[in-house]
Design a protein around this motif. Structure first.
Motif, mmCIF file in Angstrom:
data_model
loop_
_atom_site.group_PDB
_atom_site.id
_atom_site.type_symbol
_atom_site.label_atom_id
_atom_site.label_comp_id
_atom_site.label_asym_id
_atom_site.label_seq_id
_atom_site.Cartn_x
_atom_site.Cartn_y
_atom_site.Cartn_z
ATOM 1 N N SER A 1 0.817 -1.216 0.000
ATOM 2 C CA SER A 1 0.000 0.000 0.000
ATOM 3 C C SER A 1 0.849 1.264 0.000
ATOM 4 C CB SER A 1 -0.928 0.016 1.216
ATOM 5 O OG SER A 1 -1.843 -1.047 1.168
ATOM 6 N N PHE A 2 2.022 1.191 0.647
ATOM 7 C CA PHE A 2 2.852 2.391 0.767
ATOM 8 C C PHE A 2 4.254 2.202 0.208
ATOM 9 C CE2 PHE A 2 -0.365 2.504 4.098
ATOM 10 C CZ PHE A 2 -0.930 3.751 3.884
ATOM 11 N N GLY A 3 4.482 1.106 -0.487
ATOM 12 C CA GLY A 3 5.753 0.942 -1.168
ATOM 13 C C GLY A 3 6.883 0.406 -0.313
ATOM 14 N N ALA A 4 6.578 -0.070 0.890
ATOM 15 C CA ALA A 4 7.595 -0.663 1.757
ATOM 16 C C ALA A 4 6.907 -1.598 2.739
ATOM 17 C CB ALA A 4 8.395 0.404 2.489
ATOM 18 N N ASP A 5 7.648 -2.525 3.282
ATOM 19 C CA ASP A 5 7.080 -3.488 4.216
ATOM 20 C C ASP A 5 7.183 -3.018 5.666
ATOM 21 O OD1 ASP A 5 6.424 -5.227 2.139
ATOM 22 O OD2 ASP A 5 8.399 -6.190 2.214
#
Length: 503
Positions: A392-396
């Motif tokens: 969703s935000f480009g990182a885990d």
């Protein structure tokens, strides 16, 4: 003998995996403790289970002992002699033997307790361990020494010593990195309050707005669901106001005095007046150390002491501002503390007279603005970190916090309730998202424009905004223009349905 107090218990794998129905949630904690308690490898092992009061720690530990046939003992405030006598009685009852000779000291007691694991993996659980340490400061050294000696013993002992206690300085100190007990510990398990999704399930709510309103009052503390309100659950959203009046604002219920007891109990009566005043400052919207000191009319050093006490006892969190990392904000960890200091504490005299309805009518707007609004923003941040779909935000690994910027054109500056960054252990990570959160206000393109203004200000400060995803979190709906913007991937819209039910 697979027993608790002598009761025979079959030790099958399926039985071990079955969590009791009375223990709501806690699936991960249950599985972790069962695996630790039944680990078949040779060697004595030590674990710690910590958690603030009312979170179900004792029920969890008792249930693990019951499921594994282990030994359970709960300490309390008492002299060393009384504690050893009580422990001896429990030990005899567990082994179904006559009471043993009186243990002269804790070393004899710990040796006998760990010997219970000579024949099979067996948990030896001592709950409320800090109460025992208070009367016997040498107990931790004794435990450490016995465990060290067991490493060189010819016997293949498989006792699993589990020490339970509140999240207080004593437990943190005993199991701090590089401490003697930490060096021999194989497990440290925290028992936090239930998250907002689990809390809704605990209370049995399908109405998400009602679920959130109740969560804003009592949070995810399991004990507040039954005993502290007498099993009283609001029937529907229209019953919420009446439920508040007949429970948390009712002097005849335990919940009415719980916030005050929580501060006094957790802080060990260390300057409770200053601690309550700090919480009152937070209720008034003062979140930085300077704002809190000004509210209290104190020097920064005086405010710092009260803040430190609350933080050390797990009642307060400090978080760096998402847009100005050098700025630190504080917030209470327990929703009931926020509710009490906004609604009940300023009006306690009237509540003691039984004027709950009048008090609630007067305080309802303050509840919406100073309790529900901030809690909704925090719930949105929790969703980002724990529940947002992968990618969703480009990182885990993410952090989510409140963020603020000074703006000469605005007396209040620019604020973003949900600032998402990539988690970085050493510095402020890359900025990934900026969002606004509104509970009562329907959101439209003006809110999206506010986000663009924040991005422009950040770009002017040379913040990299190339990867930033704009987000609006709302409980009262979004305009058609915003849905169209979402379709063009210009903004992400998050409502209650997504907060509570996104996979």
């Amino acid at each position: 003998m697979n027993a608790v107090h002598g009761q025979q218990t079959p030790m099958t794998g399926s039985f071990l995996s079955a969590k009791p129905d009375r223990l709501f949630g806690r699936e991960d904690e249950w599985a972790t403790l069962i695996a630790f308690a039944s680990d078949p490898h040779a060697g004595t092992r030590l674990g710690a289970v910590v958690g603030r009061p009312r979170q179900g720690k004792t029920l969890l530990l008792e249930s693990v002992a019951q499921a594994t046939g282990g030994f359970y003992f709960c300490g309390q405030e008492a002299t060393e002699a009384e504690s050893l006598r009580r422990l001896g009685e429990e030990y005899a009852r567990y082994r179904q033997v006559a009471p043993p000779r009186h243990w002269r000291d804790w070393k004899e007691a710990v040796d006998d307790l760990l010997a219970l694991g000579d024949s099979r993996p067996l948990p030896v659980i001592i709950d409320s361990f800090p109460d025992l340490v208070a009367a016997s400061p040498a107990l931790t050294s004794i435990v450490h020494g016995v465990l060290r000696r067991s490493e060189h013993s010819p016997k293949e002992n498989r006792a699993r010593l589990i020490l339970g206690g509140a999240t207080a300085p004593v437990m943190n100190r005993l199991f701090a990195p590089s401490s003697p007990l930490d060096a021999v510990s194989g497990l440290k398990l925290d028992i936090p309050p239930l998250d907002f999704r689990k809390a809704a399930q605990l209370w049995g709510f399908d109405d998400l707005e009602l679920a959130f309103l109740v969560y804003a009052v009592v949070g995810g503390t399991p004990a507040y669901r039954h005993d502290y309100v007498g099993g009283d659950v609001p029937a529907d959203r229209n019953d919420f106001d009446a439920w508040v009046c007949r429970t948390v604002l009712n002097p005849r219920t335990p919940l009415f005095r719980e916030a005050r007891h929580l501060v006094d109990e957790e802080t060990g009566h260390q300057n409770p007046g200053a601690c309550h005043s700090v919480l009152a400052a937070l209720a008034a919207g003062c979140t930085t150390q300077g704002e809190i000191a000004a509210f209290l009319g104190q020097q920064l050093s005086d405010a710092t002491r009260a803040l430190s006490v609350l933080r050390e006892h797990g009642l307060l969190l400090r978080e760096h501002d998402g847009l100005r990392p050098a700025l630190v904000h504080h917030r209470p960890t327990d929703q009931l503390l926020a509710f009490d200091h906004v609604v009940a504490r300023p009006r306690r005299t009237a509540l003691e007279r039984g004027a709950a309805e009048a008090v609630w009518s007067e305080a309802r707007n303050a509840f919406n603005s100073h309790v529900v609004g901030p809690q909704f923003a925090q719930t949105c941040r929790d969703w980002v970190v724990h529940f947002a779909p992968p990618g969703s935000f480009g990182a885990d690994q993410l952090t989510a916090s409140y963020g603020s910027l000074g703006d000469p054109s605005s007396p209040t500056g620019l604020e973003a309730e949900v600032v998402v960054r990539k988690r970085d252990a050493h510095k402020s990570g890359a900025l990934l998202s900026v969002g606004l959160a509104r509970w009562q206000t329907g959101m439209d393109v003006r809110h999206l424009q506010q986000l663009h203004s924040i991005l422009e200000a950040l770009a002017a400060q040379e913040e990299d905004v190339g990867r930033v995803r704009l987000a609006l979190y709302g409980a009262s709906g979004f305009s058609p223009e915003l849905y169209a913007a979402q379709a063009r991937d210009e903004v992400m819209l998050v409502d209650l349905e997504r907060l509570y039910r996104d996979p």
